[in-house]
Design a protein around this motif. Structure first.
Motif, PDB file in Angstrom:
ATOM      1  N   ASN A 130      45.380  42.477  34.878  1.00  0.00           N
ATOM      2  CA  ASN A 130      45.055  43.290  36.275  1.00  0.00           C
ATOM      3  C   ASN A 130      45.966  44.400  36.581  1.00  0.00           C
ATOM      4  OD1 ASN A 130      47.591  41.803  36.361  1.00  0.00           O
ATOM      5  ND2 ASN A 130      47.191  40.622  38.304  1.00  0.00           N
ATOM      6  N   TYR A 149      40.205  49.793  38.304  1.00  0.00           N
ATOM      7  CA  TYR A 149      40.726  48.767  37.353  1.00  0.00           C
ATOM      8  C   TYR A 149      39.479  47.899  37.196  1.00  0.00           C
ATOM      9  CZ  TYR A 149      45.287  49.757  37.996  1.00  0.00           C
ATOM     10  OH  TYR A 149      46.680  50.490  38.112  1.00  0.00           O
ATOM     11  N   LEU A 151      39.474  44.305  37.011  1.00  0.00           N
ATOM     12  CA  LEU A 151      39.836  43.227  37.967  1.00  0.00           C
ATOM     13  C   LEU A 151      40.613  43.643  39.122  1.00  0.00           C
ATOM     14  CD1 LEU A 151      40.693  40.557  35.052  1.00  0.00           C
ATOM     15  CD2 LEU A 151      38.293  40.815  36.142  1.00  0.00           C
ATOM     16  N   GLU A 152      40.681  42.678  40.037  1.00  0.00           N
ATOM     17  CA  GLU A 152      41.403  42.794  41.264  1.00  0.00           C
ATOM     18  C   GLU A 152      42.922  43.232  40.830  1.00  0.00           C
ATOM     19  OE1 GLU A 152      42.861  40.618  45.158  1.00  0.00           O
ATOM     20  OE2 GLU A 152      41.583  39.526  43.947  1.00  0.00           O
ATOM     21  N   PRO A 153      43.223  44.391  41.301  1.00  0.00           N
ATOM     22  CA  PRO A 153      44.661  44.888  40.619  1.00  0.00           C
ATOM     23  C   PRO A 153      45.920  44.158  41.462  1.00  0.00           C
ATOM     24  CG  PRO A 153      43.666  46.427  42.730  1.00  0.00           C
ATOM     25  CD  PRO A 153      42.826  45.306  41.909  1.00  0.00           C
ATOM     26  N   ASP A 154      46.945  44.200  40.754  1.00  0.00           N
ATOM     27  CA  ASP A 154      48.117  43.803  40.814  1.00  0.00           C
ATOM     28  C   ASP A 154      49.091  44.991  41.395  1.00  0.00           C
ATOM     29  OD1 ASP A 154      50.721  42.758  41.573  1.00  0.00           O
ATOM     30  OD2 ASP A 154      50.957  41.707  39.382  1.00  0.00           O
ATOM     31  N   HIS A 186      37.542  47.877  42.659  1.00  0.00           N
ATOM     32  CA  HIS A 186      38.651  47.731  42.326  1.00  0.00           C
ATOM     33  C   HIS A 186      39.480  49.259  42.080  1.00  0.00           C
ATOM     34  CE1 HIS A 186      37.567  43.648  41.822  1.00  0.00           C
ATOM     35  NE2 HIS A 186      37.058  43.918  40.769  1.00  0.00           N
TER      36      HIS A 186
END
Length: 412
Positions: A130, A149, A151-154, A186
């Protein structure tokens, strides 16, 4: 309203040699000044970063310049004091440096690597799934990153990655930084410190927080390529305007009238630019706007005189062209002074009480109105008389006699 006695004719053409000599002197001096020392181009044309700062205490330009140079991060700065009507602002300055972007090519590559762009292995301690960027774009000024990104980023992890790059700092913002700007794609935006932010930090470190405010009043930057394009476009816009003015006058009046207006417009534009060089005022897009305004103003004033000349050519068929010019200028003199005077009063108010760009625009208008009113009488009209005399002597069907014949034919 008549300011002068009706029927009174003044011998303007009798003094034309002196005024033509003065016009040539001013024009050639302005041309020389444009090459040496040259215009003081603003950020619009030269490129660079410019901030406007209102300091908390009284300070002089030398202290500000020394503080910027002492940091070692910037080249020789331009520091210009700005008049501020707000008494709470003790000193207000424009500070300009040539540096634009905080991110060079090496730093860009390091940021991409830190964000794991192009790294094949995923879900590693260095590149978790992520926080593995699939796309990284930099803004033109290098102060923003657009990162995408899968996926949902951190966001916390992304912040660590960016701050891990040497000499890269995040901008202090009211909201989150980084932040998600498009949840569906994202997409994340990361705001980096700009050169303006760094310049404020330098001033705060050198002069202290008791002197330097928390933020600048204004921050602007222009890249060198954009500055060159703006400079070329400004020059072309003035040239195109003058060409179309010449075509309009050749169509409306006679071909012999067009060169006089074009030379008068060039005279006015050069005098204004020469005045800007002498007083070391910045040449910006606002200056070019003022020059274009003055070209139109000067043309309008000259057309009024030309229209009266054309009218008097039909009324006074036995008079020489120089006498026609004297009569026409005398008849329109009250109108010229009233129009120019009313316009001058308006721009003088901006020049006296205005600040910054408005004051410089008004300065150009003040100089241009004087030059434009004068050039209609002692630049455009004498040149038209000279062209008429040359065409009359050449025997090519030109001159005052031919013009009067066309006017009689048109009335018939």
């Amino acid at each position: 309203m008549e300011l002068f006695k009706p029927g009174k004719v003044y011998d303007f053409m009798g003094a034309r040699k002196f005024w033509i000599t003065l016009s040539l002197t001013l024009t050639f001096a302005s041309v020389i000044l444009l090459f040496w020392p040259g215009p003081n181009y603003g950020t619009d044309f030269r490129g660079g970063t410019e901030i406007e700062v209102a300091f908390k205490r009284k300070i002089d330009s030398g202290e500000v310049r020394h503080a910027v140079i002492a940091s070692g991060q910037f080249s020789e700065p331009d520091v210009v004091e700005v008049q501020d009507p707000d008494p709470a602002h003790h000193s207000r300055f424009l500070i300009r440096v040539q540096e634009i972007s905080t991110v060079d090519e090496t730093t860009k590559a390091a940021i991409k690597k830190a964000l794991c762009l192009g790294v094949e292995e995923t879900n590693t301690p260095e590149c978790p799934v992520n926080a593995h960027a699939t796309e990284v774009k930099f803004s033109a000024g290098g102060d923003k990153l657009a990162v995408r990104y899968d996926l949902e980023p951190d966001l916390a992890r992304i912040k660590e990655q960016v701050l891990g790059v040497p000499n890269v700092k995040l901008r202090a913002t009211a909201g989150a930084n980084p932040q998600i700007v498009n949840p569906r794609d994202h997409r994340v935006e990361v705001q980096l410190q700009s050169k303006g932010d760094q310049l404020m930090d330098v001033l705060r470190a050198e002069l202290g927080p008791d002197t330097v405010p928390d933020s600048a009043l204004r921050v602007e930057w222009v890249g060198p390529r954009a500055g060159k394009q703006l400079r070329d476009s400004a020059r072309n816009s003035v040239a195109i305007a003058i060409i179309f003015i010449m075509l309009y006058l050749a169509f409306r009046f006679d071909l012999r009238f067009a060169p006089g207006v074009v030379v008068a417009c060039l005279h006015d534009a050069l005098v204004v630019l020469g005045a800007f060089v002498i007083f070391r005022k910045e040449v910006t897009l606002s200056t070019i706007a003022a020059v274009l305004t003055l070209v139109g103003y000067s043309m309008n004033d000259t057309v009024v005189v030309y229209d009266r000349i054309r009218e008097n050519l039909g009324k006074h068929r036995g008079k020489a062209f120089g006498e026609i010019i004297n009569l026409s200028v005398s008849e329109t003199l009250s109108r010229t002074i009233l129009t120019s005077g009313a316009t001058m009063l308006s721009v003088l108010a901006f020049f006296i009480w205005g600040t910054g760009v408005i004051k410089d625009f008004a300065f150009a208008m003040v100089v241009g109105i004087v030059a434009g009113t004068y050039s209609s009488i002692y630049v455009a009209a004498p040149l038209t008389e000279w062209i008429d005399h040359r065409m009359s002597n050449s025997g090519k069907g030109g001159g005052t006699a031919a013009m009067k014949k066309r006017l009689r034919t048109a009335r018939a």
